[in-house]
Design a protein around this motif. Structure first.
Motif, PDB file in Angstrom:
ATOM      1  N   TYR A  70       0.858  -1.188   0.000  1.00 23.73           N
ATOM      2  CA  TYR A  70       0.000   0.000   0.000  1.00 23.73           C
ATOM      3  C   TYR A  70       0.891   1.233   0.000  1.00 23.73           C
ATOM      4  CZ  TYR A  70      -3.150   3.715   1.023  1.00 23.73           C
ATOM      5  OH  TYR A  70      -3.843   4.885   0.922  1.00 23.73           O
ATOM      6  N   PHE A  71       0.625   2.161  -0.914  1.00 23.37           N
ATOM      7  CA  PHE A  71       1.443   3.362  -1.022  1.00 23.37           C
ATOM      8  C   PHE A  71       0.592   4.605  -0.730  1.00 23.37           C
ATOM      9  CE2 PHE A  71       3.280   0.281  -4.160  1.00 23.37           C
ATOM     10  CZ  PHE A  71       4.274  -0.153  -3.297  1.00 23.37           C
ATOM     11  N   PHE A  72       0.943   5.293   0.343  1.00 21.12           N
ATOM     12  CA  PHE A  72       0.237   6.519   0.697  1.00 21.12           C
ATOM     13  C   PHE A  72       0.456   7.564  -0.392  1.00 21.12           C
ATOM     14  CE2 PHE A  72       1.279   4.585   4.831  1.00 21.12           C
ATOM     15  CZ  PHE A  72       0.048   4.626   5.470  1.00 21.12           C
ATOM     16  N   PRO A  73      -0.582   8.271  -0.783  1.00 17.88           N
ATOM     17  CA  PRO A  73      -0.405   9.340  -1.772  1.00 17.88           C
ATOM     18  C   PRO A  73       0.573  10.402  -1.262  1.00 17.88           C
ATOM     19  CG  PRO A  73      -2.732   8.802  -1.505  1.00 17.88           C
ATOM     20  CD  PRO A  73      -1.995   8.077  -0.419  1.00 17.88           C
ATOM     21  N   TYR A  74       1.375  10.933  -2.158  1.00 16.55           N
ATOM     22  CA  TYR A  74       2.336  11.985  -1.829  1.00 16.55           C
ATOM     23  C   TYR A  74       1.595  13.216  -1.306  1.00 16.55           C
ATOM     24  CZ  TYR A  74       5.830  15.654  -2.748  1.00 16.55           C
ATOM     25  OH  TYR A  74       6.692  16.714  -2.658  1.00 16.55           O
ATOM     26  N   LYS A  75       2.002  13.701  -0.156  1.00 15.85           N
ATOM     27  CA  LYS A  75       1.280  14.812   0.478  1.00 15.85           C
ATOM     28  C   LYS A  75       1.571  16.160  -0.188  1.00 15.85           C
ATOM     29  CE  LYS A  75       4.638  15.561   4.253  1.00 15.85           C
ATOM     30  NZ  LYS A  75       4.763  17.027   4.177  1.00 15.85           N
ATOM     31  N   ASN A  76       2.694  16.269  -0.893  1.00 21.82           N
ATOM     32  CA  ASN A  76       3.018  17.452  -1.694  1.00 21.82           C
ATOM     33  C   ASN A  76       3.059  18.746  -0.876  1.00 21.82           C
ATOM     34  OD1 ASN A  76       3.797  18.643  -4.068  1.00 21.82           O
ATOM     35  ND2 ASN A  76       1.707  19.050  -4.756  1.00 21.82           N
ATOM     36  N   THR A  77       3.601  18.659   0.328  1.00 18.22           N
ATOM     37  CA  THR A  77       3.838  19.829   1.177  1.00 18.22           C
ATOM     38  C   THR A  77       5.222  19.663   1.802  1.00 18.22           C
ATOM     39  OG1 THR A  77       2.771  18.735   3.063  1.00 18.22           O
ATOM     40  CG2 THR A  77       1.402  20.225   1.742  1.00 18.22           C
ATOM     41  N   PRO A  78       5.829  20.755   2.259  1.00 18.08           N
ATOM     42  CA  PRO A  78       7.168  20.647   2.844  1.00 18.08           C
ATOM     43  C   PRO A  78       7.163  19.905   4.181  1.00 18.08           C
ATOM     44  CG  PRO A  78       6.659  22.930   2.198  1.00 18.08           C
ATOM     45  CD  PRO A  78       5.381  22.158   2.139  1.00 18.08           C
ATOM     46  N   GLY A  79       8.321  19.361   4.513  1.00 17.35           N
ATOM     47  CA  GLY A  79       8.512  18.778   5.837  1.00 17.35           C
ATOM     48  C   GLY A  79       7.774  17.471   6.055  1.00 17.35           C
ATOM     49  N   HIS A  80       7.704  17.102   7.340  1.00 16.44           N
ATOM     50  CA  HIS A  80       7.053  15.859   7.742  1.00 16.44           C
ATOM     51  C   HIS A  80       5.534  16.044   7.839  1.00 16.44           C
ATOM     52  CE1 HIS A  80      11.191  14.852   8.747  1.00 16.44           C
ATOM     53  NE2 HIS A  80      10.811  13.595   8.870  1.00 16.44           N
ATOM     54  N   PRO A  81       4.799  14.932   7.873  1.00 20.03           N
ATOM     55  CA  PRO A  81       3.341  15.057   7.961  1.00 20.03           C
ATOM     56  C   PRO A  81       2.890  15.792   9.219  1.00 20.03           C
ATOM     57  CG  PRO A  81       3.959  12.846   7.290  1.00 20.03           C
ATOM     58  CD  PRO A  81       5.233  13.530   7.686  1.00 20.03           C
ATOM     59  N   SER A  82       2.003  16.726   9.029  1.00 11.92           N
ATOM     60  CA  SER A  82       1.381  17.439  10.141  1.00 11.92           C
ATOM     61  C   SER A  82       0.330  16.545  10.791  1.00 11.92           C
ATOM     62  CB  SER A  82       0.716  18.711   9.620  1.00 11.92           C
ATOM     63  OG  SER A  82      -0.351  18.363   8.722  1.00 11.92           O
ATOM     64  N   VAL A  83      -0.272  17.035  11.865  1.00 14.04           N
ATOM     65  CA  VAL A  83      -1.351  16.281  12.506  1.00 14.04           C
ATOM     66  C   VAL A  83      -2.465  15.989  11.499  1.00 14.04           C
ATOM     67  CG1 VAL A  83      -3.192  16.413  14.229  1.00 14.04           C
ATOM     68  CG2 VAL A  83      -0.873  17.110  14.847  1.00 14.04           C
ATOM     69  N   LYS A  84      -2.807  16.991  10.721  1.00 13.56           N
ATOM     70  CA  LYS A  84      -3.865  16.800   9.713  1.00 13.56           C
ATOM     71  C   LYS A  84      -3.453  15.755   8.687  1.00 13.56           C
ATOM     72  CE  LYS A  84      -6.654  19.349   6.331  1.00 13.56           C
ATOM     73  NZ  LYS A  84      -6.915  20.692   5.723  1.00 13.56           N
ATOM     74  N   GLU A  85      -2.210  15.804   8.246  1.00 11.67           N
ATOM     75  CA  GLU A  85      -1.739  14.849   7.241  1.00 11.67           C
ATOM     76  C   GLU A  85      -1.567  13.450   7.828  1.00 11.67           C
ATOM     77  OE1 GLU A  85       0.662  18.025   4.380  1.00 11.67           O
ATOM     78  OE2 GLU A  85       1.654  17.184   6.161  1.00 11.67           O
ATOM     79  N   GLN A  86      -1.218  13.355   9.098  1.00 11.56           N
ATOM     80  CA  GLN A  86      -1.191  12.051   9.766  1.00 11.56           C
ATOM     81  C   GLN A  86      -2.604  11.462   9.814  1.00 11.56           C
ATOM     82  OE1 GLN A  86       1.277  10.159  10.990  1.00 11.56           O
ATOM     83  NE2 GLN A  86       3.037  11.470  11.323  1.00 11.56           N
ATOM     84  N   ARG A  87      -3.582  12.309  10.045  1.00 13.45           N
ATOM     85  CA  ARG A  87      -4.978  11.852  10.075  1.00 13.45           C
ATOM     86  C   ARG A  87      -5.402  11.324   8.707  1.00 13.45           C
ATOM     87  NH1 ARG A  87      -8.535   9.851  13.459  1.00 13.45           N
ATOM     88  NH2 ARG A  87      -8.390   8.288  11.814  1.00 13.45           N
ATOM     89  N   VAL A  88      -4.986  12.007   7.654  1.00  9.92           N
ATOM     90  CA  VAL A  88      -5.294  11.552   6.297  1.00  9.92           C
ATOM     91  C   VAL A  88      -4.641  10.201   6.037  1.00  9.92           C
ATOM     92  CG1 VAL A  88      -4.945  12.029   3.843  1.00  9.92           C
ATOM     93  CG2 VAL A  88      -5.661  13.870   5.381  1.00  9.92           C
ATOM     94  N   MET A  89      -3.388  10.053   6.452  1.00  6.27           N
ATOM     95  CA  MET A  89      -2.714   8.767   6.296  1.00  6.27           C
ATOM     96  C   MET A  89      -3.468   7.660   7.026  1.00  6.27           C
ATOM     97  SD  MET A  89       1.339   9.692   6.745  1.00  6.27           S
ATOM     98  CE  MET A  89       1.836   7.973   6.487  1.00  6.27           C
ATOM     99  N   ALA A  90      -3.879   7.952   8.253  1.00  3.61           N
ATOM    100  CA  ALA A  90      -4.622   6.949   9.031  1.00  3.61           C
ATOM    101  C   ALA A  90      -5.913   6.561   8.326  1.00  3.61           C
ATOM    102  CB  ALA A  90      -4.910   7.485  10.432  1.00  3.61           C
ATOM    103  N   ASP A  91      -6.639   7.551   7.841  1.00  2.00           N
ATOM    104  CA  ASP A  91      -7.903   7.263   7.151  1.00  2.00           C
ATOM    105  C   ASP A  91      -7.664   6.394   5.918  1.00  2.00           C
ATOM    106  OD1 ASP A  91      -9.286   8.722   9.029  1.00  2.00           O
ATOM    107  OD2 ASP A  91      -9.420  10.541   7.791  1.00  2.00           O
ATOM    108  N   ASP A  92      -6.593   6.701   5.183  1.00  2.00           N
ATOM    109  CA  ASP A  92      -6.273   5.911   3.993  1.00  2.00           C
ATOM    110  C   ASP A  92      -5.919   4.470   4.364  1.00  2.00           C
ATOM    111  OD1 ASP A  92      -6.686   8.128   2.410  1.00  2.00           O
ATOM    112  OD2 ASP A  92      -4.555   8.592   2.146  1.00  2.00           O
ATOM    113  N   LEU A  93      -5.088   4.332   5.390  1.00  7.07           N
ATOM    114  CA  LEU A  93      -4.665   2.983   5.797  1.00  7.07           C
ATOM    115  C   LEU A  93      -5.833   2.194   6.371  1.00  7.07           C
ATOM    116  CD1 LEU A  93      -2.411   0.923   6.147  1.00  7.07           C
ATOM    117  CD2 LEU A  93      -1.837   2.009   8.335  1.00  7.07           C
ATOM    118  N   ILE A  94      -6.665   2.840   7.156  1.00  6.19           N
ATOM    119  CA  ILE A  94      -7.849   2.179   7.713  1.00  6.19           C
ATOM    120  C   ILE A  94      -8.735   1.636   6.591  1.00  6.19           C
ATOM    121  CG2 ILE A  94     -10.037   2.621   8.920  1.00  6.19           C
ATOM    122  CD1 ILE A  94      -8.350   4.606  10.705  1.00  6.19           C
TER     123      ILE A  94
END
Length: 359
Positions: free
Chosen positions: A326-350
């Motif tokens: 499973y490959f998470f979509p590229y977030k296309n923002t600088p730096g590491h995942p923010s809280v919001k982007e971590q939430r998106v990753m979780a939703d995708d993985l779930i």
């Protein structure tokens, strides 16, 4: 003889009064539920890994804990009845801390959750102490589902709560409680282990250690401290590694590049083989566990990256129907995942787990 008898009564009475004032639950007490790989020492339990925790059930109105932090650099969530009520930063000397007071009389659960990774130092839990009139209850039940995560800074929650855009990796800005790993496990009401370190890779890291050399440790700082894999058999393993390899394999002047590869970058064949061998080492530990080989959501999965393809090839060569990608979509923002982007990753993985994993 009479004096000795009276002295015994006095001592015994004092002991009863002491016990009436506080109920002490020492670190080895079976009323404590530990999650994650922990090291049981004579007087304390050592918590190092991200997301390791200790929890108890009790009836009463307040609870304290005696702790010590190796460098006073960790942050610990205090969770009462499922809600984070405070964040604790323990001192480097042994001290007692009030976790909760003035609670409504009745049954409660308190959990100490280490939200910073092991490079921030170790935390030692010596005991819990309940207020006068409290009762210790059976430890929180073992969850039916179990997950184990192997990852890097993304899985640790590196800089996820740094809202300034500076992407700071120091302890105040890292919160593993809000990482996709924790969020995913909580969604499935699963116990989980997090075996992760910021900057780590499979072929090469930003430091001498790589994941194949660390994954089987109990104490992550001690190469002789081996984890007993029979203690915890997950239903699902999620591997999210290669982000650091992406960068360092393109940096021939990097000291770790030179140490691992000399003056020539690894070939596709070597990359695929290294990944395959690591996954097979996990499979050897857990013959029947479902494994998801993931990647992302940083630039390792941006359009044109060859690294998802390396993982796909490695998994295909293993030929195990219980190993998925499973490959998470590229977030296309600088730096590491923010809280919001971590939430998106979780939703995708779930969503991926719900569609593909039967447990």
């Amino acid at each position: 003889m009479r004096t000795k008898y009276l002295l015994t009564l006095i001592i015994g009475g004092a002991s009863l009064i002491c016990r009436a004032q506080t109920v002490v639950i020492r670190s080895h007490d079976p009323h404590i539920k530990y999650m994650g790989r922990v090291v049981m020492q004579d007087e304390a339990t050592e918590l190092s890994w991200s997301a390791s925790s200790a929890s108890i059930n009790f009836t009463g109105t307040g609870v304290k804990a005696t702790l010590k932090d190796e460098h006073a650099g960790n942050f610990i969530n205090v969770i009462v009845d499922g809600k984070v009520i405070s964040v604790l930063q323990a001192d480097s000397v042994k001290k007692e801390y009030t976790l909760a007071s003035g609670l409504p009389a009745g049954k409660h659960t308190v959990e100490l959750f280490k939200r910073t990774e092991w490079t921030m130092g170790k935390v030692w839990l010596y005991q819990f102490a309940l207020d006068k009139g409290s009762l210790t209850l059976a430890a929180p039940p073992v969850n039916k589902r179990k997950i184990e995560f192997y990852g890097n800074s993304i899985t640790c929650g590196y800089a996820d709560i740094d809202t300034t855009g500076q992407d700071r990796g120091t302890a105040p800005y890292e919160n593993g409680y809000l990482s996709y790993a924790t969020l995913t496990a909580k969604h499935f009401d699963a116990e989980f282990n997090v075996i992760a370190r910021s900057g780590i890779g499979i072929l090469v890291s930003w430091f001498p250690q790589i994941m194949p050399e660390m994954y089987d440790r109990n104490d992550p700082t001690d190469s002789e401290s081996k984890w007993d894999f029979s203690k915890y058999t997950p239903d699902l393993v999620v591997i999210n590694l290669f982000q650091n390899d992406v960068w360092i394999t393109k940096m021939p002047d990097n000291p770790q590049f030179k140490a691992r590869f000399g003056d020539k970058a690894p070939t596709e064949e070597q990359i695929v083989k290294a990944y395959k061998e690591f996954v097979k080492s996990i499979r050897n530990k857990y013959p029947r566990t479902k494994i998801i080989c993931a990647l992302g959501s940083m630039d390792a999965t941006k359009e044109g990256s060859a690294w998802p393809g390396y993982i796909t090839k490695a998994v295909a060569q293993i030929g195990d129907k219980n190993i998925l990608t499973y490959f998470f979509p590229y977030k296309n923002t600088p730096g590491h995942p923010s809280v919001k982007e971590q939430r998106v990753m979780a939703d995708d993985l779930i969503a991926f787990i719900e569609q593909n994993i039967k447990w």
